[in-house]
Structures are given as C-alpha cells and as structure tokens.
Design an enzyme around this catalytic site. Sequence first.
Site, PDB file in Angstrom:
ATOM      1  N   PRO A   1       9.995  15.134   6.429  1.00  0.00           N
ATOM      2  CG  PRO A   1      11.016  17.216   6.232  1.00  0.00           C
ATOM      3  CD  PRO A   1       9.885  16.517   6.929  1.00  0.00           C
TER       4      PRO A   1
ATOM      5  CD  GLU B   1      17.294   2.078   5.736  1.00  0.00           C
ATOM      6  OE1 GLU B   1      17.512   2.780   6.748  1.00  0.00           O
ATOM      7  OE2 GLU B   1      18.194   1.492   5.097  1.00  0.00           O
TER       8      GLU B   1
ATOM      9  NE  ARG C   1      -6.080   7.973  10.497  1.00  0.00           N
ATOM     10  CZ  ARG C   1      -6.330   8.008   9.197  1.00  0.00           C
ATOM     11  NH1 ARG C   1      -6.494   6.882   8.514  1.00  0.00           N
ATOM     12  NH2 ARG C   1      -6.391   9.163   8.568  1.00  0.00           N
TER      13      ARG C   1
ATOM     14  CG  PHE D   1      -1.937   1.078   1.242  1.00  0.00           C
ATOM     15  CD1 PHE D   1      -2.958   1.104   0.303  1.00  0.00           C
ATOM     16  CD2 PHE D   1      -1.876   2.084   2.180  1.00  0.00           C
ATOM     17  CE1 PHE D   1      -3.913   2.123   0.307  1.00  0.00           C
ATOM     18  CE2 PHE D   1      -2.814   3.102   2.201  1.00  0.00           C
ATOM     19  CZ  PHE D   1      -3.834   3.117   1.267  1.00  0.00           C
ATOM     20  CG  PHE D   2       1.963   3.685   2.418  1.00  0.00           C
ATOM     21  CD1 PHE D   2       1.405   4.646   1.596  1.00  0.00           C
ATOM     22  CD2 PHE D   2       1.354   3.427   3.628  1.00  0.00           C
ATOM     23  CE1 PHE D   2       0.264   5.322   1.964  1.00  0.00           C
ATOM     24  CE2 PHE D   2       0.206   4.096   4.012  1.00  0.00           C
ATOM     25  CZ  PHE D   2      -0.341   5.052   3.178  1.00  0.00           C
TER      26      PHE D   2
ATOM     27  CD  GLU E   1     -10.787   3.727  -0.371  1.00  0.00           C
ATOM     28  OE1 GLU E   1     -10.556   4.483   0.601  1.00  0.00           O
ATOM     29  OE2 GLU E   1     -10.779   4.108  -1.558  1.00  0.00           O
TER      30      GLU E   1
ATOM     31  CB  ALA F   1      -6.962  13.125   5.563  1.00  0.00           C
TER      32      ALA F   1
END
Length: 209
Positions: free
Chosen positions: A135, A53, A80, A29-30, A163, A97
């Site tokens: 970041p 990483e 979550r 998914f990621f 989902e 979101a």
Amino acid sequence: MTEQAHPYTPRYAHESVEERFDETLQSGFFSLERRHYRHRRFDGQWSERVLREVHVRHDAVGVLLYDPQRDCVVHVEQIRAGALDDPLSPWKLEPVAGLVDAGETSAEVARRESMEEAGCTIDELIELYTYYPSPGACTERVTLFCGLVDSHGVGGVHGLESENEDIQVHVLSFAQTWALLEQGVIDNAMSLIALNWLVRERASLRARR
C-alpha cells in the site's frame, strides 16, 4: 480463554486528506502517478505537502487450487517481468491469478482464470482475504480464494496467446509444496498467504470430501 480482537478503528478517514492532486507520469498496461497531498498528523496538525509516486493497477484475484481428495496443490509457472533479476530464476510457481475487468466480480475472475491458466473447473470457491500487497507504493487490492478442484488429468501448457501467456501447470503434493515454500523456491505473497491458510484448514477440507 480466547483473546478478544483488539477494537481497532482508524483514527482518520478520507476527510483528513486535503489538497490532493494526481499527476500522471506514465500510462500503459499499468500507470504511474505522482500524488500530491497533505494529511492530518497524529498530533492533530496538518503535514507539509507530500509527494509520492504510486503504481496504479487494476484490482486482482488469486486462486490457490487444492484437491482435498488427493491432497495436491495445482501451481502455475510462468516468466515474471518483475523477477527478471531474481538470483534463482524469473520463472515462478504461483497460484492462478488475473486482473478484474470492468463488470466482473472477483469470483467470476477466479473461475475464468482457473480455466484459462490451469484447465481447472472449480467445484467450490472459498474466499480467504482481500489485501493490499504494497500500500505504500501500489493501488492494487488482491482478493484471494481457495478453489477446491479434482486434479486428475490436470497439467500441460495453458494461457491465452493473445496475452502472450505461456503457462506450465504443475500438480504437487501438499508435502512437496510446503517443502518448496520452506526452501524459498515458492516466494510470492499470494502463495505464502494462501498456503499458510491451507495449513490451518487442510484437515477440515479433507474431512469434507
């Protein structure tokens, strides 16, 4: 006297990164990548080879839904995965979101997700900021909006079954919302950034209605 903005520009740009190679460690998914690169140091020399990483994610959109007439904020609550070990609860109060799919604009995502997750039609969409949540470890960029809505009759459970979404909608007064933020119950970056913007702009938003 208004202080002038600092005339900052980055010293280096993309050409000051070399020997870059991205190694995929996991794809789902990621994705998780190991990035190999060298970069210019501030003394002008080249760094040694760096290995990092990085969590590779789609860009995302967040929408703080605010009803200026009733002075209410519409929140969504859902479990979550990243908060399963949270000392209070893995269920979090957040803004609406969603991820940006290919061919979509951020504004389109904001309106789509507001309907899917909260059953809200946005009357006016105000773009606030675009930022990187982390970041040093993640590629994701978030575009944050405030969506002005009519919260009358808003509530219930929403989300797409396809989902595995199970989303409870809460309509809270601004005062209740701010109290939860100060108590640490509302503890996610989107809410903190958007609500601090709302503190500054709330009076002008209410005066327009």
